[in-house]
Design an enzyme around this catalytic site. Sequence first.
Site, PDB file in Angstrom:
ATOM      1  N   GLY A  49       3.798  13.278  14.953  1.00 52.08           N
ATOM      2  CA  GLY A  49       3.070  12.626  16.043  1.00 52.08           C
ATOM      3  C   GLY A  49       2.059  13.607  16.605  1.00 52.08           C
ATOM      4  O   GLY A  49       2.180  14.817  16.381  1.00 52.08           O
TER       5      GLY A  49
ATOM      6  N   CYS B 232       7.738  17.500  11.365  1.00 52.88           N
ATOM      7  CA  CYS B 232       6.633  17.964  12.209  1.00 52.88           C
ATOM      8  C   CYS B 232       6.946  17.761  13.700  1.00 52.88           C
ATOM      9  O   CYS B 232       7.833  18.411  14.217  1.00 52.88           O
ATOM     10  CB  CYS B 232       5.330  17.281  11.780  1.00 52.88           C
ATOM     11  N   TYR B 233       6.289  16.832  14.379  1.00 51.39           N
ATOM     12  CA  TYR B 233       6.630  16.607  15.788  1.00 51.39           C
ATOM     13  C   TYR B 233       8.108  16.228  15.928  1.00 51.39           C
ATOM     14  O   TYR B 233       8.778  16.644  16.875  1.00 51.39           O
ATOM     15  CB  TYR B 233       5.734  15.503  16.389  1.00 51.39           C
TER      16      TYR B 233
ATOM     17  N   HIS C  70       5.109  18.365   6.060  1.00 51.72           N
ATOM     18  CA  HIS C  70       5.220  16.930   5.757  1.00 51.72           C
ATOM     19  C   HIS C  70       5.698  16.703   4.309  1.00 51.72           C
ATOM     20  O   HIS C  70       4.890  16.729   3.391  1.00 51.72           O
ATOM     21  CB  HIS C  70       3.867  16.246   5.957  1.00 51.72           C
TER      22      HIS C  70
ATOM     23  N   GLU D 144       6.456  14.009   2.957  1.00 55.28           N
ATOM     24  CA  GLU D 144       6.015  12.693   2.454  1.00 55.28           C
ATOM     25  C   GLU D 144       4.624  12.730   1.830  1.00 55.28           C
ATOM     26  O   GLU D 144       4.199  11.781   1.180  1.00 55.28           O
ATOM     27  CB  GLU D 144       6.046  11.659   3.595  1.00 55.28           C
TER      28      GLU D 144
ATOM     29  N   ASP E  58      -1.575 -11.337  -1.730  1.00 51.73           N
ATOM     30  CA  ASP E  58      -0.477 -11.635  -0.807  1.00 51.73           C
ATOM     31  C   ASP E  58      -0.174 -13.131  -0.721  1.00 51.73           C
ATOM     32  O   ASP E  58       0.981 -13.543  -0.836  1.00 51.73           O
ATOM     33  CB  ASP E  58      -0.778 -11.089   0.592  1.00 51.73           C
TER      34      ASP E  58
ATOM     35  N   LYS F 186       2.477  -3.232  -0.122  1.00 52.45           N
ATOM     36  CA  LYS F 186       1.598  -3.845  -1.120  1.00 52.45           C
ATOM     37  C   LYS F 186       2.093  -3.620  -2.556  1.00 52.45           C
ATOM     38  O   LYS F 186       2.097  -4.538  -3.366  1.00 52.45           O
ATOM     39  CB  LYS F 186       0.193  -3.253  -0.965  1.00 52.45           C
TER      40      LYS F 186
END
Length: 510
Positions: free
Chosen positions: A54, A81-82, A168, A170, A226, A366
């Site tokens: 964040g 992180c945050y 991070h 990710e 979609d 997606k």
Amino acid sequence: MDKILVLDFGGQYNLLIARRVRAEHVYAEIKPYNKITAAEIAAEGYKGIIFTGGPNSVYDESSPHVDRAVLELGIPVLGICYGHQLMAYTLGGEIASAENSSEYGKTSVTHKGGVLFKDVPEESNTFMSHNDYVKTLPEGFRAVACTSKCGVAAMENPEKKLFGVQFHPEVTHTDYGRVILRNFIFGVCGANADWTMDDFIETSVAKWREQLAGKKVLLALSGGVDSSVAAVLLHRAIGKDLYSVFVDHGLLRKNEGDYVEKTLGEKLGLNIIRVNAKDLFLEKLKGVCEPEKKRKIIGGEFIHVFEKAARELGKIDVLAQGTIYPDVVESGRGDSAVIKSHHNVGGLPAVMDFKMIAEPLRELFKDEVREVGEKLGIPRELVRRQPFPGPGLAVRVIGEITEEKLDILRDADAIFREELDRSEFRETTAQYFAVLLDTRSVGVMGDSRTYGYTVALRAVTTDDFMTADFARLPYSVLEKASGRITNEVKGVTRVVYDITSKPPATVEWE
Ligand code: XMP
């Protein structure tokens, strides 16, 4: 099904974290930090919690905090992180900020063992983006990794199953990010990899079959990924009780309307009501040059046409929509819910009277939607197709829209896409299309002077369309496309390639 909670503290990678977890076949859902209590977390039975990053500093008055009880549930927590700083701060550690300790970008991290670093080399690259750092560890924790500037690049308290990383995992720039996340999800949380699209389809079809039994369901089919996947999924559940209204506004790409009708209607058996409204839309757009005005006219007219078609079907009980997970997360962020206007059908529930809205894809990303689509038998070329704006070619014909200009654009666009599809750049280019400018220029053909339109080719690479880079296409592809367009499409004298990125430009020209 095992679930991981991604508790969102405003980090820009919140979606990415959930996607990475799901890529391991473990279901992950994102909740804003202030929208779920410790008791609710416990009741949901999550196998683990990830605190996102964040933009804040824990000492800011307005910064998001977490109830200490969440860290005392006995559910494993990974702070990123945050989230890492917040965990340390909440449990009595000290956070500090020093100018020379901030790190941004690729940063080498050295670890000294620890649960998260199983199978990770002692030294590896990570992605960092922080000013603050954990200066003093909370009781019971030990630092397990450091960088040249940061003493606590990672910390752990394995007894309490609490872990924090300053970097991070990710983000793909963290070389062993996937291993670290797997160590948490499987090694610490003991989650089962039981989130698969086959199971999703089976459960979803059974659920909607039950919930929609005896009801008449309406869906606005755009031909995009979609709405097509939502339609095929619901069709499998309720068959002919699903009415898919496909408004062809005459602003689709070459042969697109027929392709959609044929593929979903004839081949997959959907009950499609196609409304050919080209003349109506062109009439309304006559003389209109301003981009926003074009969009408004098309959006408004779309709703009219759709409503009319729906009325002709008699009483409808349910409206189905192809809302996907990122739309849901975006809508629910912050304290006031923003409802994202969905393609062209955003205003529908407000103006029409439905008892129920069915959104069968609202849990999916997606790439998961595409996988479901393929598993349901939708051809790959439809499921993998690039994004196409709701207002269609209207925002790709610069200036006034005429039938002649639309025909020229459709042909030029089809050639460019065909040429790129033949090249190896097909896989790496996120979106590619042609634009017809309202500037004419002089050319020469045979022995005579010509005066015709200019076609601009646009191709971009991007992950999220928020920013984009123009694609570095080889001259051979551009040359072939340019040659064919000027030869095969009457009325075009010049072809140019757009070499602007986003920002400062946007992907579309209008
Ligand atoms: P821009 O031009 O904003 O486009 O950089 C980013 C992505 O969004 C698509 N786009 C739209 N999609 N309705 C849509 O459904 C719209 O009005 C619209 N405008 C832009 C665009 O094609 C690109 O993929």
